[in-house]
Every structure is written in C-alpha cells, then in structure tokens.
Design an enzyme around this catalytic site. Sequence first.
Site, mmCIF file in Angstrom:
data_model
loop_
_atom_site.group_PDB
_atom_site.id
_atom_site.type_symbol
_atom_site.label_atom_id
_atom_site.label_comp_id
_atom_site.label_asym_id
_atom_site.label_seq_id
_atom_site.Cartn_x
_atom_site.Cartn_y
_atom_site.Cartn_z
ATOM 1 N N THR A 83 -0.828 -4.114 0.494
ATOM 2 C CA THR A 83 0.039 -4.969 1.295
ATOM 3 C C THR A 83 -0.228 -6.408 0.892
ATOM 4 O O THR A 83 -1.379 -6.769 0.615
ATOM 5 C CB THR A 83 -0.225 -4.803 2.804
ATOM 6 O OG1 THR A 83 0.368 -5.893 3.516
ATOM 7 C CG2 THR A 83 -1.700 -4.762 3.127
ATOM 8 N N CYS A 197 6.495 -8.618 -0.333
ATOM 9 C CA CYS A 197 6.115 -7.635 0.679
ATOM 10 C C CYS A 197 6.275 -6.281 0.017
ATOM 11 O O CYS A 197 7.280 -6.045 -0.676
ATOM 12 C CB CYS A 197 7.001 -7.746 1.920
ATOM 13 S SG CYS A 197 6.737 -6.404 3.104
#
Length: 236
Positions: A83, A197
């Site tokens: 992430t 992202c």
Amino acid sequence: MRTMGLLGGMSWESTAVYYRLMNQGVAARRGGLHSAPLRLASVDFAEVAALQRAGAWQQAGELLGRTGAGLRAAGAQALLIATNTMHKVADTVVRESGLPLLHIGDATGQALRAAGVRRAGLLGTRFTMEDGFLARHLNEGYGIEVAVPPEPDRAEVHRIIFDELCRGVQHDSSRAAFARIIGALAESGCDAVILGCTEISLLVDPAAPGWPVPLFDTTALHAQAAVDWMLQEETA
C-alpha cells in the site's frame, strides 16, 4: 531465490494483484513451475483504516511492524508494504520488524527518472496526496516535482478508493472522473501521473491508449522491484 515478506490486506483487493504479479514475474524469469517465495500477512484493514482516520500513525506503524516481525520469524528476508499510504510509517515498520524494506517510492522514483519525468501528478488516498511523505521521497531522492489535484478532486479520488475500489466496486462514472482529473493534471504541466494507490489500476488501465501523459502504476512497479530482489543472488 530470496524470500519476501508481504504486508497486505490494505486492501486485500490490491494485495491479490501483488501476489499475481510477483508470481507471474518469477515464472517469466525462471520458467517452468517456478513461483515467488513469499511470506504473506494480511491484516484487518478496518483496524488500520480506523487508525488512519484517528491520526494514530505511530500505533498503525507499530501494528505493521509487529506483523512484519512475525514474517521475519517465518523466514522473510525483506518486507514489502502493499500500500502507498502506509509508507508514511515506513521507518517505524523497519525498526519494529527488523527487516529491510523495499520502498514503493524507490520503485516509482527510479521508473520516473528513467523515463525523464520532471513533474508528476500524484493520485492516491487523501493521506498520500496531502501528507507529503511520498512527494518528499520522490523529490529528495529522484528530483521529481510532485503536484496533486485541487481539494474537490482529492476528496473524490479518496472517496472512490475507500468506498468503491477497496470493496471490489468499479463504476464507469468513477473511471470517467479519474480520466478528467488526469487530464487536468496534464493540462497543468505534469508530464506524467502517478497512480499512487495500489487499487487505482483496478479501475484505470495505464496501458490503455488515449491518456494525455504516461501513467505510472506503483503496484506494478513495486511488484517488479520485489521480483528483481527475490531473484538477486545472495552474497555471503
């Protein structure tokens, strides 16, 4: 091959992409039935997201660090945080886990610099776009100037990520919103846009024709860096 520890579940939708890309990368390089030697820990994203909203970043970093220490005990030799947002606490994760980290900003920065990018737009969670940790990493380490969309667009990108992509939902209207925001970043002078992202590439295909500037998918770049690391020969 060296063994990689994967801190996933944030969200599991993109962790599944990491798992596929890393195994495909090893198979392509090694051939036959070869696959990636991984140790995977998938955390409860609801707990992590609550800490993010509360601004409890130290606690979140310690949680991931402890999880990483468990991966080290299970045989991992390095860590991948699957992430962008949680690279905000990368130093804490390294300290608590006792493992080196393959930083997503390095994989991205190296690709941007190799492509001659000087100014890149950044899309991601509100934390990634507004807190500056990834922009600083790219600027200080690779000389990349980073721009983000205006506040209403940042809010919309954040909403799509958490309310849709992390839940496995993809809407054409959201795809159109990303296309509009990418176009605006290109018009503002960005010569590339970072999909910062790990879920965004589930909605936006960087390889599709028609984008006004090149798109750099941090998920794919990070996974490729992990494959390169796993296949490096260990030195005594």
